[in-house]
Scaffold this motif. Structure first.
Motif, PDB file in Angstrom:
ATOM      1  N   THR A   1      48.245  46.992  45.295  1.00 26.60           N
ATOM      2  CA  THR A   1      49.060  46.744  44.104  1.00 26.60           C
ATOM      3  C   THR A   1      48.346  47.148  42.821  1.00 26.60           C
ATOM      4  O   THR A   1      48.894  47.874  41.998  1.00 26.60           O
ATOM      5  N   PHE A   2      47.123  46.681  42.622  1.00 25.45           N
ATOM      6  CA  PHE A   2      46.377  46.941  41.397  1.00 25.45           C
ATOM      7  C   PHE A   2      45.191  47.879  41.654  1.00 25.45           C
ATOM      8  O   PHE A   2      44.223  47.885  40.912  1.00 25.45           O
ATOM      9  N   ARG A   3      45.286  48.680  42.688  1.00 27.82           N
ATOM     10  CA  ARG A   3      44.201  49.546  43.150  1.00 27.82           C
ATOM     11  C   ARG A   3      43.687  50.488  42.080  1.00 27.82           C
ATOM     12  O   ARG A   3      42.499  50.601  41.883  1.00 27.82           O
ATOM     13  N   HIS A   4      44.558  51.202  41.404  1.00 33.02           N
ATOM     14  CA  HIS A   4      44.108  52.221  40.461  1.00 33.02           C
ATOM     15  C   HIS A   4      43.233  51.643  39.355  1.00 33.02           C
ATOM     16  O   HIS A   4      42.232  52.224  39.001  1.00 33.02           O
TER      17      HIS A   4
ATOM     18  N   TYR B   1      56.056  44.186  45.151  1.00 34.52           N
ATOM     19  CA  TYR B   1      57.090  43.913  46.158  1.00 34.52           C
ATOM     20  C   TYR B   1      56.734  44.512  47.515  1.00 34.52           C
ATOM     21  O   TYR B   1      57.004  43.914  48.552  1.00 34.52           O
ATOM     22  N   VAL B   2      56.128  45.679  47.514  1.00 37.82           N
ATOM     23  CA  VAL B   2      55.709  46.289  48.781  1.00 37.82           C
ATOM     24  C   VAL B   2      54.664  45.405  49.460  1.00 37.82           C
ATOM     25  O   VAL B   2      54.761  45.097  50.653  1.00 37.82           O
TER      26      VAL B   2
ATOM     27  N   LEU C   1      55.796  49.068  35.671  1.00 39.26           N
ATOM     28  CA  LEU C   1      56.820  49.280  36.697  1.00 39.26           C
ATOM     29  C   LEU C   1      56.191  49.659  38.035  1.00 39.26           C
ATOM     30  O   LEU C   1      56.571  49.128  39.087  1.00 39.26           O
ATOM     31  N   LYS C   2      55.213  50.538  38.007  1.00 35.28           N
ATOM     32  CA  LYS C   2      54.537  50.968  39.232  1.00 35.28           C
ATOM     33  C   LYS C   2      53.900  49.769  39.949  1.00 35.28           C
ATOM     34  O   LYS C   2      54.044  49.601  41.161  1.00 35.28           O
TER      35      LYS C   2
ATOM     36  N   GLN D   1      57.130  36.028  38.946  1.00 31.90           N
ATOM     37  CA  GLN D   1      56.187  35.170  38.233  1.00 31.90           C
ATOM     38  C   GLN D   1      54.748  35.527  38.624  1.00 31.90           C
ATOM     39  O   GLN D   1      53.871  35.634  37.768  1.00 31.90           O
ATOM     40  N   ASN D   2      54.493  35.753  39.904  1.00 31.26           N
ATOM     41  CA  ASN D   2      53.154  36.126  40.383  1.00 31.26           C
ATOM     42  C   ASN D   2      52.690  37.440  39.775  1.00 31.26           C
ATOM     43  O   ASN D   2      51.504  37.607  39.479  1.00 31.26           O
ATOM     44  N   PHE D   3      53.597  38.367  39.619  1.00 29.63           N
ATOM     45  CA  PHE D   3      53.236  39.664  39.054  1.00 29.63           C
ATOM     46  C   PHE D   3      52.576  39.489  37.691  1.00 29.63           C
ATOM     47  O   PHE D   3      51.511  40.053  37.423  1.00 29.63           O
ATOM     48  N   PHE D   4      53.201  38.703  36.842  1.00 30.09           N
ATOM     49  CA  PHE D   4      52.653  38.520  35.494  1.00 30.09           C
ATOM     50  C   PHE D   4      51.308  37.802  35.516  1.00 30.09           C
ATOM     51  O   PHE D   4      50.382  38.192  34.806  1.00 30.09           O
ATOM     52  N   THR D   5      51.166  36.775  36.332  1.00 30.62           N
ATOM     53  CA  THR D   5      49.897  36.043  36.347  1.00 30.62           C
ATOM     54  C   THR D   5      48.776  36.879  36.957  1.00 30.62           C
ATOM     55  O   THR D   5      47.661  36.871  36.449  1.00 30.62           O
ATOM     56  N   PHE D   6      49.059  37.609  38.029  1.00 32.87           N
ATOM     57  CA  PHE D   6      48.020  38.433  38.640  1.00 32.87           C
ATOM     58  C   PHE D   6      47.646  39.609  37.744  1.00 32.87           C
ATOM     59  O   PHE D   6      46.476  39.940  37.591  1.00 32.87           O
ATOM     60  N   LYS D   7      48.635  40.258  37.164  1.00 33.27           N
ATOM     61  CA  LYS D   7      48.363  41.420  36.313  1.00 33.27           C
ATOM     62  C   LYS D   7      47.562  41.024  35.079  1.00 33.27           C
ATOM     63  O   LYS D   7      46.571  41.676  34.743  1.00 33.27           O
TER      64      LYS D   7
END
Length: 173
Positions: free
Chosen positions: A143-146, A95-96, A88-89, A71-77
Motif C-alpha cells: 500500500t505505502f511501498r513507494h 482496498y487491495v 488515490l493510488k 478511516q484506516n487509510f487516513f490514520t495509516f497514511k
C-alpha cells in the motif's frame, strides 16, 4: 541502581527509535480496531437483520469494512507511514491489501460464529491478531511501498556517503 535504570531507559529509547513505525502501527491499529469493532457492534445492534442469515451477516461485515478501511487509510497514511501525495493510488492499494485480509477475516468470523454460537462481535476478537500481522505486512510492502522505499533509499545513501566521503569525479579520457 540509577545507572542501570539509565542504561535500561537508553536501551528502551533506542529500541523505540529503531521500531518507531511498527510501534506507531500498533498504537494506531489499536484505535482502528476499536473503531471498527465499535462500528460492528453498533451496526449489528441497530440494523434489523436475521441472525441466522449468512447473507445478512455478510452485508453487515461489508458495510463495516468499507467504513473502517476509509478511516484506516487516513490514520495509516498520516500517522504511521507518513506518506505525501499519492492519495488515490494509496487508497486503491489499501482496498487491495484489505481485500485479502477481509476474505480471511470474514471466513474465520463466520466459522467461529457458527461453531461456537457467537455474535459477529465476539467471533471477531480472536481473528484480529491474524489480520493485524497480515495488514502490517501488506501496507508496508504494498500500500505505502513507494514512500517507504524512497525513505529507505535516502537513508542508505546518506549513510554510505558519510562513510565513504565525497564522491570522486570520473576521470576523463
Amino acid at each position: 541502581m540509577t545507572e542501570m535504570t539509565g542504561q535500561a531507559l537508553a536501551q528502551a529509547a533506542e529500541l523505540a527509535r529503531k521500531h518507531a513505525e511498527k510501534l506507531r502501527f500498533l498504537v494506531v491499529g489499536v484505535w482502528n480496531t476499536a473503531f471498527a469493532t465499535g462500528m460492528l457492534w453498533v451496526i449489528e445492534n441497530v440494523v434489523p437483520h436475521d441472525p441466522s442469515s449468512v447473507l445478512q451477516k455478510q452485508l453487515i461485515l461489508t458495510a463495516v469494512w468499507v467504513i473502517a478501511v476509509t478511516q484506516n487509510f487516513f490514520t495509516f497514511k498520516l500517522l504511521v507511514f507518513r506518506t505525501k501525495g499519492h492519495w488515490l493510488k494509496e487508497y486503491v492499494r489499501m482496498y487491495v491489501t484489505y481485500s485479502a485480509t477481509f476474505v480471511i477475516q470474514s471466513v474465520l468470523i463466520q466459522v467461529l460464529s457458527a461453531w461456537f454460537h457467537l455474535t459477529l462481535f465476539l467471533a471477531n476478537i480472536p481473528v484480529i491478531f491474524i489480520v493485524t500481522v497480515m495488514s502490517y505486512l501488506g501496507h508496508k510492502h504494498f500500500t505505502f511501498r513507494h514512500a517507504v522505499e524512497a525513505v529507505d533509499a535516502g537513508e542508505a545513501f546518506e549513510e554510505d556517503s558519510a562513510e565513504e566521503g565525497p564522491a570522486e569525479e570520473p576521470a576523463e579520457d
